[in-house]
Design an enzyme around this catalytic site. Structure first.
Site, mmCIF file in Angstrom:
data_model
loop_
_atom_site.group_PDB
_atom_site.id
_atom_site.type_symbol
_atom_site.label_atom_id
_atom_site.label_comp_id
_atom_site.label_asym_id
_atom_site.label_seq_id
_atom_site.Cartn_x
_atom_site.Cartn_y
_atom_site.Cartn_z
ATOM 1 N N LYS A 280 -3.060 -20.937 -24.568
ATOM 2 C CA LYS A 280 -4.123 -21.436 -23.693
ATOM 3 C C LYS A 280 -5.345 -21.808 -24.534
ATOM 4 O O LYS A 280 -5.526 -21.269 -25.625
ATOM 5 C CB LYS A 280 -4.550 -20.325 -22.725
ATOM 6 C CG LYS A 280 -3.580 -20.058 -21.594
ATOM 7 C CD LYS A 280 -4.126 -18.993 -20.657
ATOM 8 C CE LYS A 280 -3.178 -18.705 -19.518
ATOM 9 N NZ LYS A 280 -2.958 -19.833 -18.608
ATOM 10 N N ARG A 354 6.553 -16.641 -13.513
ATOM 11 C CA ARG A 354 7.774 -16.927 -12.739
ATOM 12 C C ARG A 354 9.008 -16.357 -13.441
ATOM 13 O O ARG A 354 9.989 -16.038 -12.782
ATOM 14 C CB ARG A 354 7.884 -18.439 -12.496
ATOM 15 C CG ARG A 354 8.001 -19.259 -13.746
ATOM 16 C CD ARG A 354 7.692 -20.729 -13.511
ATOM 17 N NE ARG A 354 6.259 -20.996 -13.378
ATOM 18 C CZ ARG A 354 5.746 -22.197 -13.146
ATOM 19 N NH1 ARG A 354 6.535 -23.250 -13.009
ATOM 20 N NH2 ARG A 354 4.431 -22.351 -13.043
#
Ligand code: BES
Ligand code: ZN
Ligand code: ZN
Length: 502
Positions: A280, A354
């Protein structure tokens, strides 16, 4: 803070302050049938004095007793325009009112039930909401400050004052309010705690402690066991981190319900999300310590369950790990095999939530659940779609989705349904594996949910709550400081209560 409901005639009231609430330009109503103002509270501000108080949203006024009186002050808080007011207005007003009491370092405050009678809600609902709002409004995360704030123990005692005997529902409302309030505060604490302290191991220890204190069943699995169990999707995330991962399973099985089909709750517990190899940007990366807010909420739910008598079996499955870019980390393009046997091409290692949820959802099958709800800070796309204050709910069962949406809105967690059509899977098709872990950027919250759907046990109603926006507040308001909000605890507890009543 010691909260209770006491039955007492007005002439026996002894407190540092009584808390009253009034709608805009309606404060004179408080003088009607106010036994205390007519008797012992003869100093209660008269009509003209009260009219200077407008009752606007956010307005808090303190009136002082002129002389010797059992009640030293009245703290009067505005509810805004009557036709606009709802229960959220009341929650915020209570929070503002007790915060003023704390500023004034008032040890002992009372809330006369007779003062709440102009509000269009049942008194047990008002008591429960008031108690929760006090916990939320007074919450601060001070654990890591070396000097405690000097007003932090105020108010010490809060009493709801009933002039006549009240039925059981009033007392229950206090009990439930305390349980839920403490639950939300625990969720906030865990979410605010930095990732060097709130590690997966720390969360597992917290679960063990909670289990011992309140007779929950606790199971904890370590990385070696998780790999043996075949949790390749979870392992694809935890492999890149030196901080050992944990799968935590908490179970609440009240006597007589041990064999019931449970409600299974699944939470995302990424204690720090650096993005992994798909690193990130550095700006605001610190905020990714709150990427375990889903698990934080489930801890909050169990803390609340500990304080109430709910006839409902509940299991929480909580995969906890960091997402880091070590030499063992999964690389974009790698293909892994999930516990269900499905293969996943990992396009972006920052779509890690996920992956860990995929194995946790599959693992839920073992409990033969009545239904599954997962809660996760899953996608930035959800924040783009619904903003910072609204969570999304998606799933495979319209009734369950509507239940979660309505329950959330009733308790102050704004949760809105988003669609999950089959065509969305087209986005996840991979050239080399059964699916990719990301679709296109647009509609990203839906693709993430579609990915999860592939791992939900066949035939089980399932709802997914994406709390990426509201799990963390960027600005303080009456009920929430900057930081972890505890979003979802109230919704899930209320969902379980409604389920247990059915
Ligand atoms: N933890 C983030 C999602 C998130 C973003 C939570 C902002 C709270 C605030 C998640 O793991 C993530 O990084 N998602 C990516 C997915 C993308 C790579 C498909 C995202 O949303 O950008
Ligand atoms: Zn991520
Ligand atoms: Zn994440």
């Amino acid at each position: 803070m010691d909260v209770s409901l006491v039955t007492q005639q007005t002439d026996a009231w002894r407190t540092d302050a009584l808390l009253y609430f009034a709608f805009e330009d309606e404060s004179h109503v408080l003088l009607q049938d106010n036994a205390w103002a007519e008797g012992d509270g003869g100093w209660w501000p008269r009509k003209d004095e009260l009219e200077d108080f407008r009752g606007k949203t956010g307005e808090v006024n303190v009136f002082y007793s002129p002389g010797a009186s059992g009640v030293s002050r009245i703290v009067l808080t505005g509810l805004g325009k009557q036709d606009k007011a709802d229960v959220q207005t009341f929650r915020e007003a209570v929070a503002r009112s007790v915060k003023r009491c704390r500023e004034l370092k008032l040890a002992n405050v009372g809330i006369p039930l007779s003062g709440l009678k102009s509000l269009p809600f049942e008194s047990s609902q008002l008591i429960e909401e008031a108690v929760i709002s006090m916990y939320l409004g007074l919450y601060r995360y001070n654990e890591l400050k070396s000097e405690p704030e000097e007003d932090s123990s105020f108010p010490e005692v809060v009493s709801f004052l009933a002039e006549d005997e009240v039925d059981d529902t009033g007392q229950q409302a206090v009990t439930v309010g305390i349980a839920v309030g403490q639950g939300v505060c625990l969720a906030r604490d865990l979410t605010n705690m930095p990732s060097n302290l709130a590690t997966p191991v720390y969360l597992a220890e917290t679960a063990q402690r909670l289990g011992k204190e309140h007779q929950f069943n606790v199971e904890v699995f370590e990385p070696g066991q998780l790999e043996t169990m075949g949790m390749g999707a979870f392992a694809a995330v935890f492999k890149g981190s030196c901080e050992p991962a944990r799968l935590i399973v908490l179970e609440y099985a009240p006597a007589g319900h041990e064999q019931d089909k449970p409600i299974v709750l699944v939470g995302k517990g990424v204690t720090f999300d650096s993005g992994g190899i798909s690193l990130k940007p550095s700006a605001k990366m610190d905020e990714m310590k709150t990427d375990m807010a889903g698990v934080g909420a489930l801890f909050g739910v169990f803390k609340a369950l500990a304080g109430m008598d709910l006839e409902q079996r509940v299991v929480a499955i909580m995969p906890c790990t960091e997402n880091m870019p070590d030499c063992k980390a999964t690389k974009p393009g790698d293909v892994i095999t999930a516990m269900s046997g499905k293969t996943v091409e990992i396009i972006n290692t920052d779509a890690e939530g996920r992956l860990i949820l995929a194995d946790a959802l599959h693992y839920a099958e073992k409990y033969e659940p009545e239904l599954i709800i997962d809660i996760a800070t899953l996608t930035g796309a959800c924040v783009v779609a619904l903003g910072k204050h609204v969570a999304a709910v998606m799933g495979n069962d319209e009734t369950l989705i509507q239940d979660v949406h309505r329950t959330g809105c009733a308790v102050g967690d704004r949760i809105w349904p988003m669609p999950l059509w089959d065509f969305l899977f087209d986005e996840l098709k991979s050239d080399v594996a059964d699916m990719k872990n990301v679709g296109s950027r647009m509609g990203g919250a839906l693709h993430a949910a579609m990915f999860l759907k592939q791992f939900v046990p066949e035939g089980i109603p399932w709802a997914h709550i994406d709390i990426a926006g509201p799990s963390r507040a960027d600005k303080a308001n009456a009920l929430t400081l900057v930081g972890g909000s505890g979003f979802g605890v109230r919704t899930l507890v209320e969902f379980l209560r409604r389920k247990a009543q059915r």
